[in-house]
Each structure stands twice: as C-alpha cells, then as structure tokens.
Design an enzyme around this catalytic site. Structure first.
Site, PDB file in Angstrom:
ATOM      1  CE1 TYR A   1      47.350  -1.119 114.194  1.00 19.93           C
ATOM      2  CE2 TYR A   1      45.700   0.054 112.924  1.00 19.93           C
ATOM      3  CZ  TYR A   1      47.020  -0.195 113.230  1.00 19.93           C
ATOM      4  OH  TYR A   1      48.013   0.501 112.573  1.00 19.93           O
TER       5      TYR A   1
ATOM      6  CB  SER B   1      41.300  12.554 116.060  1.00 29.65           C
ATOM      7  OG  SER B   1      40.471  13.253 116.986  1.00 29.65           O
TER       8      SER B   1
END
Length: 280
Positions: free
Chosen positions: A56, A237
């Site tokens: 990531y 989120s």
C-alpha cells in the site's frame, strides 16, 4: 462523548490467545498523508484495528495516524503484509523489520503473507518465516492473505496453522469452501472489500430493503452480515461519519429472512482476482 467513552468493537480471541477487534479499518489505496488523517480519525472514533501492507505504501502514514490519535499503542491492533520478494525465512525477518521501521512500532500485532505467488513456490517458507519472527517477539500473530484451499493444505502439511486468513469476501462473493476450512482449523476469517467493489452490492434490493426496515445504511447491513457469519470485515473510509457508521454494527441484528436474502446474492465474478495467477 469523550475519546475514552467512544464505543469500540468487541473482540475475537485468536488461536494464539490474543484478542483481535471484530472490525478493522482498511487503508488501501490511501497514501501516507491520507492514511495518517484517516487512521487518527478512526481511532478517535473508536476503531482499535487497522490494516495496512507494504504494497500500500502507507505504513509510515498509518504509524503517524496512530501517534496523532492519542490512543495508547497497546490498545490498537495493527496488521500488515509483505511482498513476494521476501518469501523465505530470512526474507520475512527483513520485511518485518522494515515494516516496523516504517510504522515506528516495536511490534506488529498480525503479519500476513500478502499473496501466495505459487509460481515461485516459496509461500510455505514465508509462513515459516512468520513463525520465526513471532518466536522472536516481533509479531504477536501470523496469517495468510488470498490463499486458496490447495495453498492452505501445503501450509498445514508443513505443520503450520495460520491464526488469521484474509480473503476477498462479501455476500456476492461467498467463499464457503475456504470458510469451512478456516472454521475446521480454528482460523479467523477477515474480509477485504467487505461491502463489494463499485457499489453494486449496496444497491441490491435485499440490502436496501433490510436497510430501510432496520433504519441502517446499506453498508451497515452488509457489514452486519459479516459479523453474524463470524467474519472480521475491514471497511475502508476516510470520512469520519462513515467511519462511525461502519463501526456501529453491534446494537442491531438481521432477521433470519434478511440474512437468507443476503446469503442468496452469491454469483460468479470473472473479474475476481485469482491467486494462482495474480500476486505481488
């Protein structure tokens, strides 16, 4: 409500004896700056479980977010994963130490083999490497990500049983074959992309009807489905309101009919990543 009063998710005890919160914050594809903001917000909201990976490129930001949050390190469960180039016993030690430096931590709660990459045929060595860094006290639990039944069987045959297995999973992507193996072996199942990809799942009539009946968002309905099946979802989120909603899953239940309707949404998906041919 103060930070100390924020509700947190209940936990599940892994086979190694440590507790893992039953909801985590996914952080892909956030960059370091975005991850720092999202993680700090989530931890202040009540999250105590954060998922990242070497791939990531945001482990530094995740660590920064943890420090900004003011939540004590001991209260946060941090997961990361490593790449195929480290698939060896010494390689995992190198990967683990690098992740610890980027995160700014003394230990990692859970470390996973990100993909099996069977073409290079070293994923069993990678799992053994995780066992060794756990014995060295650098991680508290180990697991695998995106492993199919055949990959798991080779790991079991070598004498290793992961504590956690992370897979793509949602009502439209049922993984009943893996679920059965995980349950039989005492492996906790984590779900990445737990509310689907692209929003189609959240528009399914079975989901929207349950949301209307229960006064919840469609995402909460799908995430509650995971909870009732014993899975650990990792919704992503950066929006504080959605973070709060995605954590508020433990004060309602689906009816049997609602759960059955979601169970029936499974369907073939030719775009689903195949870990026999995809990996990094």
């Amino acid at each position: 409500m103060t930070q100390q009063q924020m509700p947190t998710a209940p936990t599940v005890t892994l086979a190694c004896g440590i507790a893992m919160p039953r909801v985590g914050l996914g952080t892909w594809p956030m960059d370091d700056a975005g991850a720092a903001v999202a993680v700090a917000s989530a931890l202040r909201t009540g999250y105590r479980h954060v998922d990242t990976a070497e791939r990531y490129g945001n482990e530094t930001g995740v660590g920064e977010g943890l420090r900004r949050s003011g939540v004590p390190r001991a209260e946060v469960f941090v997961t990361t994963k490593f790449e195929k180039e480290w698939h060896s016993v010494p390689g995992v030690r190198t990967a683990c130490e690098a992740s610890l430096r980027r995160l700014g931590l003394d230990y990692i709660d859970l470390m996973l083999v990100h993909w099996p990459n069977p073409d290079q045929n070293r994923y069993v060595e990678a799992v053994e490497g995780l066992v060794r860094v756990m014995e060295a006290g650098l991680i508290r639990a180990f697991g695998v990500s995106n492993f199919k039944p055949a990959h798991l069987q080779r790991v079991f045959d070598a004498g290793f049983t992961p504590h956690v297995a992370q897979i793509q999973l949602d009502p439209s992507h049922r993984r009943d074959d893996l679920d059965a193996i995980h349950r039989a072996k005492g492996i906790v199942t984590e779900a990445w992309s737990p509310i689907g990809r692209g929003g189609d799942l959240l528009r399914e009539p079975a989901v929207t009807a349950a949301a209307a009946a229960l006064g919840r968002t469609p995402a909460q309905i799908v995430l509650r489905w995971h909870i009732e099946h014993g899975y650990v979802p990792l919704p992503k989120s950066s929006d504080p309101q959605r973070q709060r909603e995605n954590l508020a899953l433990f004060d309602f239940s689906l009816t049997d009919a609602q759960r059955a309707a979601l169970d029936s949404l499974d369907r073939p998906d030719p775009k689903m990543l195949d870990s026999d041919v995809f990996g990094h």
